[in-house]
Design an enzyme around this catalytic site. Structure first.
Site, mmCIF file in Angstrom:
data_model
loop_
_atom_site.group_PDB
_atom_site.id
_atom_site.type_symbol
_atom_site.label_atom_id
_atom_site.label_comp_id
_atom_site.label_asym_id
_atom_site.label_seq_id
_atom_site.Cartn_x
_atom_site.Cartn_y
_atom_site.Cartn_z
ATOM 1 N N SER A 194 -4.160 -12.582 -0.753
ATOM 2 C CA SER A 194 -5.453 -12.144 -0.761
ATOM 3 C C SER A 194 -6.491 -12.721 -0.213
ATOM 4 O O SER A 194 -6.528 -13.020 1.312
ATOM 5 C CB SER A 194 -6.091 -11.824 -2.222
ATOM 6 O OG SER A 194 -7.134 -10.951 -2.486
ATOM 7 N N ASP A 288 -3.351 -0.508 -3.565
ATOM 8 C CA ASP A 288 -4.056 -1.940 -3.197
ATOM 9 C C ASP A 288 -5.380 -1.304 -2.622
ATOM 10 O O ASP A 288 -5.163 -0.886 -1.388
ATOM 11 C CB ASP A 288 -3.199 -3.007 -2.657
ATOM 12 C CG ASP A 288 -4.210 -4.209 -2.513
ATOM 13 O OD1 ASP A 288 -5.274 -4.256 -2.782
ATOM 14 O OD2 ASP A 288 -3.601 -5.091 -2.020
ATOM 15 N N HIS A 318 -1.936 -4.732 -6.281
ATOM 16 C CA HIS A 318 -2.400 -6.088 -5.663
ATOM 17 C C HIS A 318 -2.081 -6.989 -6.586
ATOM 18 O O HIS A 318 -2.403 -6.832 -8.148
ATOM 19 C CB HIS A 318 -4.050 -5.976 -5.436
ATOM 20 C CG HIS A 318 -4.842 -7.240 -4.923
ATOM 21 N ND1 HIS A 318 -5.012 -7.159 -3.497
ATOM 22 C CD2 HIS A 318 -5.251 -8.279 -5.241
ATOM 23 C CE1 HIS A 318 -5.436 -8.449 -3.471
ATOM 24 N NE2 HIS A 318 -5.718 -9.220 -4.437
#
Length: 348
Positions: A194, A288, A318
């Site tokens: 991320s 996601d 995610h």
């Protein structure tokens, strides 16, 4: 630090739920969720249901409250500590002081070995080496490499480009001190999830641009790559799938100062020069908000002639590399990435 009894009990219940018979798990999770031609994995749907029942969320209240909640809740999903993996605490010098880091070394690893410089996720605002401890242990052990996990500065205390500067300094440190770290300087990768994937991508670009040491490999989990546009996946998966659209807006508001050029490649690596970058493994999750920008980055690398393996996990959400302690599906997907890292840092 001792784990509170309530957290231990909740963790045990969460893990037990994933071993119930499939019909029971499906009854708890609800009917299958299908979006964009994909079906959410039962493990992922059950986790989301349990989080909803526990009123857990990625962002809640103030920055301090969100950080504390993430640290407490990690015990619910990360699983027992993976051993045997030795740790050593380090300080990485930067232009703005020292940045803490932890070096993870699996038992029996030869010296020198490959090394992954890892940047944790958390929207540049939450997350830490502690929140990603078991994930890093897993990658180190399964890939057969050392991992240097970096505690870069967080926003809003330090806004962009502070985290980026720390990430670049950490890679340069690892390259310069490779032998002291037990690593082969020709086998150093950058990686993260991320926000950490964003930092890893930026670090690789800047390393090539600066003309010094260059990573041998990139390991990017659902990276944030572009602040300039809202892609379709951000609209499709805006709610109730762990990372939400409002979470992303909250993170961006804390990290990016007003007036920042959103096309700056140190912020949005999708708009940077990718020529000459090392091979990459890029993982995205089907459910996601960041899916499409991660895949756009993979396509840009491919068009530039950079060897890239894009692996969409179509049934996951995610954050899946942090859910190693519940179910099997999250660990399966993370194992694939560890295998890619092992190959990417294999002796030439």
């Amino acid at each position: 630090m001792a784990i509170p009894l309530q957290i231990r009990a909740e963790a045990a219940f969460s893990q037990l739920a994933f071993w119930l018979p499939k019909p029971v798990r499906r009854a708890i999770a609800g009917p299958p969720l299908r979006l964009d031609g994909q079906e959410l994995a039962l493990d992922a749907q059950l986790l989301l249901r349990l989080q909803k029942l526990a009123k857990a969320s990625l962002v809640r209240g103030t920055v301090e409250e969100s950080r504390s909640m993430l640290l407490a809740s990690r015990h619910l999903v990360s699983g027992p500590t993976i051993e045997p993996v030795a740790t050593r605490e380090l300080l990485i010098p930067t232009g703005d002081g020292d940045v803490p880091a932890t070096l993870y070394t699996p038992a029996g690893l030869p010296d020198p070995s490959g090394l992954l410089v890892f940047f944790h996720g958390g929207g540049w605002v939450v997350g830490s080496r502690v929140s990603h401890d078991n994930t890093v242990r897993y990658l180190a052990k399964q890939a057969g490499v050392r991992v240097l996990s970096v505690e870069y500065r967080l926003a809003p205390e330090t806004r962009f480009p502070g985290a980026t500067e720390d990430a670049i300094a950490a890679f340069e440190y690892a390259f310069a001190k490779a032998r002291d770290l037990g690593a082969d300087p020709a086998r150093i990768a950058v990686g993260g999830d991320s926000a950490g994937g964003n930092l890893a991508a930026v670090t690789a670009q800047q390393a090539v641009k600066r003309g010094g040491g260059v990573p041998a490999f990139q390991l990017l989990f659902y990276p944030a790559t572009d602040f300039t546009v809202r892609r379709r996946s951000r609209e499709l998966f805006a709610e109730d799938l762990f990372l939400t659209d409002s979470d992303m807006t909250w993170f961006e508001g804390h990290y990016v100062p007003k007036g920042t050029d959103l096309y700056n490649p140190k912020l949005s690596p999708l708009h940077g020069d990718v020529s000459g970058l090392p091979p990459a493994y890029i993982a995205t999750a089907g459910f996601d908000p960041l899916r499409d920008e991660g895949e756009a980055y993979a396509e840009k690398l491919r068009k530039a002639g950079v060897p890239v393996a894009l692996s969409r996990q179509p049934d996951l959400i995610h954050g899946y590399i942090n859910f190693l302690g519940v179910g099997r599906r999250f660990r399966e997907a993370t194992a694939e990435a560890a295998g890619a890292l092992r190959l990417g840092l294999a002796p030439k």
